[in-house]
Each structure stands twice: as C-alpha cells, then as structure tokens.
Design an enzyme around this catalytic site. Structure first.
Site, PDB file in Angstrom:
ATOM      1  N   LYS A  71       0.858  -1.194   0.000  1.00 49.42           N
ATOM      2  CA  LYS A  71       0.000   0.000   0.000  1.00 49.42           C
ATOM      3  C   LYS A  71       0.893   1.242   0.000  1.00 49.42           C
ATOM      4  O   LYS A  71       1.788   1.388   0.833  1.00 49.42           O
ATOM      5  CB  LYS A  71      -0.857  -0.020   1.260  1.00 49.42           C
ATOM      6  CG  LYS A  71      -2.288   0.345   1.043  1.00 49.42           C
ATOM      7  CD  LYS A  71      -3.048   0.007   2.302  1.00 49.42           C
ATOM      8  CE  LYS A  71      -4.400   0.635   2.278  1.00 49.42           C
ATOM      9  NZ  LYS A  71      -5.063   0.493   3.579  1.00 49.42           N
TER      10      LYS A  71
HETATM   11  C1  E4P Z   1      -8.397   0.865   3.852  1.00 47.95           C
HETATM   12  O1  E4P Z   1      -7.616   0.561   2.994  1.00 47.95           O
HETATM   13  C2  E4P Z   1      -8.248   2.071   4.711  1.00 47.95           C
HETATM   14  O2  E4P Z   1      -7.044   2.019   5.366  1.00 47.95           O
HETATM   15  C3  E4P Z   1      -9.393   2.185   5.668  1.00 47.95           C
HETATM   16  O3  E4P Z   1     -10.572   1.766   5.021  1.00 47.95           O
HETATM   17  C4  E4P Z   1      -9.511   3.542   6.306  1.00 47.95           C
HETATM   18  O4  E4P Z   1     -10.724   3.604   7.004  1.00 47.95           O
HETATM   19  P1  E4P Z   1     -11.057   4.751   8.078  1.00 47.95           P
HETATM   20  O5  E4P Z   1     -11.341   6.020   7.347  1.00 47.95           O
HETATM   21  O6  E4P Z   1     -12.268   4.243   8.796  1.00 47.95           O
HETATM   22  O7  E4P Z   1      -9.859   4.851   8.966  1.00 47.95           O
END
Ligand code: E4P
Length: 214
Positions: A83
């Site tokens: 990522k």
């Molecule tokens: C996924 O890849 C993200 O890291 C995650 O969905 C972030 O979610 P949040 O906005 O609830 O922290």
C-alpha cells in the site's frame, strides 16, 4: 463484488473466513498499531490465513524509502500487496514497482483526478476513502461512481477498492455501482448478515412449532 476485511485482527478474519467470504485483507498503520505486535508477524499470520491479496502499507514518504520498504514487504508472502500513499513520490514508486511485478494499492484517494493518475502509473488497486469524504460533508460514493466511469471509459485493469466503509449502506451502494471490491471493518462485517426481522421471524417460527403435535 469481492469482500476484503479492513483489519489487522486475525480473529475477526477467521470468523468471516469460516463463511468463505474473505477475498482479501487490507491493513494500515492505525490498524496494525491496535494489534500491539510486530508488523511483519501480523502480516505473515494474515497471509497464511487468507489466500487472496493482503495489503501492507509503507510509512516512508520519499520514493527511495517507499521502494526500500515495498521490496522488503513484498518478500514476506506471495499474496502481499504494497500500500502506497497518493503523493507524487508515491506515484513514482508505483510506476517503478509495477514494472518489477510488485502489486500496489494506492491509498488515501479523495478525487477522481488522483484515481486516474494512480491507474495510469500502474496501480493494481486504488482505494477511495468514502467515509472520510462523507465526514467533510461531501458524498463519498460519488467518487466511486466517477472512478468506475473512468475505469470503464479507458479499460483500466486497476481494481477499485471502496475503503473507509462505515455502514451497510456503503457496502450495498458499492455493489450497485459495480465497484470491484469493498474493504469492510471486521467490527462492521457481522451486521451485513444480520436483520432484526430475521430474528423476529425465527422466534415466531419456534413459538408456532411448539403448537405442532410431536
Ligand atoms: C483501507 O484501505 C483504509 O485504510 C481504511 O478503510 C480507512 O478507514 P477509516 O477512514 O475508517 O480509517
């Protein structure tokens, strides 16, 4: 639509995996910190549990730092996806990593332009954050609609992961729009299979069953 679990918690993953519903997992530094265990240990345990893609995020901010981390993380398991944050340095890293055959998930996407650039740089996945867009008074799902249209217009292979999912409605809307994937928090997932009328219906059937001569 594929279901990813947005968690670093192995018990949450195992619960849903028993139903055959986990197509992959996404994590981020916040989710890993909650586990209070080493990053590599958590990711490798998840990669053994799930055969689908598992996203693990870099924390470096320069292209060189991202590349160093990404190349190391990519050796941890065959189903790793790295990522990378949506920045200029991140796009450069994605461009290089895609040529090396390392799969990437470009995260923190908040506009259609950002999504388009990540697709063109060679991202395997892009993650629009719908919940955080809703939080600032805009409509997160509109971004997913726009990204789906862009993907279809130009035939990009990049898959859209609807991220920052906060509700059953987000999951349902993602499926109606035709997003490739929704990544769902482990705490939210069980509410997808529950409905109060199902519980009421079961209770009523059991009550009526007592009236049947045994
Ligand atoms: C996924 O890849 C993200 O890291 C995650 O969905 C972030 O979610 P949040 O906005 O609830 O922290």
């Amino acid at each position: 639509m594929k279901f990813f679990l947005d968690t670093g918690n192995i018990e949450e993953i195992r619960r849903v995996n028993r139903l055959g519903l986990v197509d992959g997992v996404t994590t981020n530094p916040t989710l890993i910190a909650k586990e209070k265990r080493p990053f590599k240990e958590v990711i490798q345990e998840i990669c053994r549990e799930v055969s689908g893609p598992v996203s693990a995020e870099v924390v470096g901010l320069t292209t060189e730092e991202m590349l160093k981390e990404a190349r190391e993380i990519a050796t941890w398991a065959p189903n790793i996806v790295v990522k990378i944050p949506m920045t200029e340095a991140g796009l450069e890293a994605v461009n290089i990593l895609s040529k090396e055959g390392i799969k990437t998930n470009v995260t923190l996407i908040f506009s259609a332009a950002q999504g388009l650039m990540a697709c063109k740089a060679g991202a395997t996945y892009i993650s629009p954050f719908v919940g955080r867009i809703d939080d600032i008074g805009e409509e997160g799902m509109q971004l997913v609609r726009d990204l789906k249209a862009i993907k279809d217009n130009y035939g990009f292979k990049t898959e859209i992961i609807v991220a920052s999912v906060r509700s059953i409605a987000h999951v349902q809307q993602a499926a109606v729009i035709g997003a490739d994937i929704a990544t769902i928090p482990g705490s939210l997932f069980p509410s997808l299979w529950k409905h109060p009328l199902t519980d009421v219906g079961i209770a009523r059937f059991l009550e009526d069953w007592k009236k049947v001569p045994q």
